[in-house]
Design a protein around this motif. Structure first.
Motif, mmCIF file in Angstrom:
data_model
loop_
_atom_site.group_PDB
_atom_site.id
_atom_site.type_symbol
_atom_site.label_atom_id
_atom_site.label_comp_id
_atom_site.label_asym_id
_atom_site.label_seq_id
_atom_site.Cartn_x
_atom_site.Cartn_y
_atom_site.Cartn_z
ATOM 1 N N ASP A 280 51.904 78.835 28.915
ATOM 2 C CA ASP A 280 52.151 77.402 28.755
ATOM 3 C C ASP A 280 50.845 76.615 28.717
ATOM 4 O OD1 ASP A 280 54.846 77.920 28.710
ATOM 5 O OD2 ASP A 280 55.247 77.183 30.728
ATOM 6 N N THR B 78 60.418 83.262 30.443
ATOM 7 C CA THR B 78 59.836 82.709 31.663
ATOM 8 C C THR B 78 58.933 81.503 31.410
ATOM 9 O OG1 THR B 78 58.057 84.349 31.486
ATOM 10 C CG2 THR B 78 59.935 84.904 32.907
ATOM 11 N N GLU C 122 57.919 77.638 30.078
ATOM 12 C CA GLU C 122 58.598 76.353 30.229
ATOM 13 C C GLU C 122 58.056 75.290 29.286
ATOM 14 O OE1 GLU C 122 58.473 75.273 34.348
ATOM 15 O OE2 GLU C 122 59.946 76.798 34.921
ATOM 16 N N ASP D 169 60.940 73.496 27.779
ATOM 17 C CA ASP D 169 61.673 72.852 28.858
ATOM 18 C C ASP D 169 60.891 71.696 29.469
ATOM 19 O OD1 ASP D 169 62.262 75.683 28.495
ATOM 20 O OD2 ASP D 169 63.722 75.472 30.107
ATOM 21 N N GLY D 170 59.587 71.649 29.202
ATOM 22 C CA GLY D 170 58.718 70.657 29.810
ATOM 23 C C GLY D 170 58.668 69.358 29.032
ATOM 24 N N MET E 82 67.040 76.566 30.517
ATOM 25 C CA MET E 82 67.234 75.146 30.212
ATOM 26 C C MET E 82 68.646 74.668 30.517
ATOM 27 S SD MET E 82 66.532 73.090 26.634
ATOM 28 C CE MET E 82 64.744 73.057 26.669
#
Length: 425
Positions: free
Chosen positions: A316, A365, A367, A370-371, A405
């Motif tokens: 990420d 795994t 994000e 999702d962030g 999510m």
């Protein structure tokens, strides 16, 4: 041509992507063990439509016994930290009975189903043996679209007999056709979007001949700008998957995750992406009896390796550090793709659906999507879908029960409500 949306279908489709997981993730305690609960959670988040691989060729074309299909992972720990591939516990299902139960559950919860196939991409990799994979491979490439059309027509026959055909939103011949083994019919170097057009056109006609009231189409990864003339003229729905990638594409390219002609930068990967305990790439394969599964999926081993062994914080951070260089181009790509898709749909007088998207294929795994950055891309895409009067869209491909999510229930509910409440054109 002009396609009218049947009166019994919703004015707008809010889509959650259940893909092949609705049958691979059915062990006790898994996310699709209780279909009623899965539908209830979807409805609570504002969804009215699910999209699935209905395994049509397996159930209606292969001739295999499908009364006790045993599904599981790709072998050992291989794929267990890779999105969509992390099937931890084997499960056995009666294929046709499970399909009918899915449609009955949809009826109970007033939901609809987009019927598709991932069979020439990865669905067979989850079966306990390679019989499904071999059956698909045995179909001559020139006959594969026809075989799918016939199998899907048989599937619709069964649903009609059971009084469940009203749950079908529309039917896709196959998922992301230009990145599937349907392209094996084409000569080397041929453009897959243009080359597949006559086969897909015939397949749509063949299915429609048996089910003239059904909406029948196919779909494409991304929006094939510059090759839209390759989309079949007889498609009843314009369906595209606008994964914009951008910064994620830079990562995929830098580490040659999909370009097997280049060496994999193992030491750089250790420094920038991987956990320190990751084995070397060449050591990460399914156990010997499961090696056939590598050929049964379109995701290359390098990408599975990177997803299985990435340090999510490293992954990420790599994307966040470079996102600024791509922010404008990603926004522009999304805007252009959606405009081109809407233009094609308007010109052909068919409804427009975005059935997958928006950032791209990220590790289970990780994000990033999702962030805050990923969610911003998703929010803009959903609002743009409403602005161009799309019939259907989704929050993003990762907004489904088998992805982390799914826990963001209120966010999904809010965006789905925005899309449903937006004025129609």
């Amino acid at each position: 041509m002009s396609t009218t949306i049947p009166a019994h279908l919703p004015d707008r489709l809010t889509i959650t992507l259940w893909d092949f997981s609705w049958y691979t993730r059915t062990a006790p305690g898994d996310v699709f063990a209780d279909l009623d609960e899965a539908f209830a959670q979807a409805v609570a988040r504002g969804y009215n439509t699910i999209r699935i691989c209905a395994m049509p060729y397996l159930l209606f074309g292969s001739g295999l016994d499908t009364t006790a299909l045993r599904f599981g992972g790709l072998g050992g720990e291989y794929g267990q930290r890779t999105r969509w591939y992390d099937v931890a516990t084997p499960a056995t299902v009666d294929g046709r009975a499970h399909l009918l139960e899915l449609f009955r559950a949809a009826q109970r919860h007033d939901c609809y189903i987009i019927v598709s196939s991932w069979e020439y991409q990865q669905s067979p990799a989850f079966l306990a043996d390679d019989s499904w994979h071999q059956a698909l491979s045995a179909v001559p490439p020139a006959d594969r679209v026809t075989a799918l059309a016939d199998a899907l027509a048989d599937l619709l026959d069964l649903l009609a007999t059971e009084g469940l055909d009203d749950r079908v939103a529309f039917v896709e011949l196959h998922n992301e056709v230009q990145f599937s083994r349907l392209t094996e019919v084409l000569p080397a170097g041929a453009d897959p979007v243009l080359g597949l057009k006559p086969y897909l056109t015939d397949g749509i006609d063949r299915l429609k001949a048996r089910h003239p009231a059904a909406l029948v189409t196919t779909n494409y990864a991304g929006v094939p700008v510059g090759r839209m003339r390759g989309v079949p003229e007889n498609a009843d729905v314009a369906v595209f998957h606008p994964y914009v990638y951008g910064v994620l594409d830079e990562l995929v390219s830098e580490f040659a995750l999909r370009d097997l002609s280049r060496p994999f930068p193992q030491q750089r990967a250790y420094a920038e992406l991987l956990r320190p305990d990751a084995p070397p790439l060449e050591q990460w394969l399914p156990p010997e009896p499961d090696r056939w599964r590598v050929a049964a999926t379109v995701v290359p081993p390098r990408e599975v390796y990177a997803h299985d062994w990435c340090d999510p914080a490293k992954w990420d951070r790599w994307l966040y550090e470079r996102y600024g260089d791509h922010r404008r181009s990603m926004a522009a790509a999304l805007e252009i793709w959606l405009a081109v898709a809407a233009d094609w749909a308007t010109d052909h007088q068919v409804p427009l659906v975005f059935a997958e998207g928006w950032v791209g294929y990220t590790p289970l795994t990780g994000e990033f999507e999702d962030g805050p950055v990923g969610r911003d891309v998703c929010e803009r895409a959903v609002r743009a879908s409403a602005d161009i009067d799309a019939w259907g869209t989704l929050i993003c491909s990762n907004a489904a029960p088998h992805h982390p999510m799914w826990r963001m229930a209120e966010w999904q509910r809010r965006l789905n409500r925005e899309f449903l409440d937006a004025p129609r054109g």
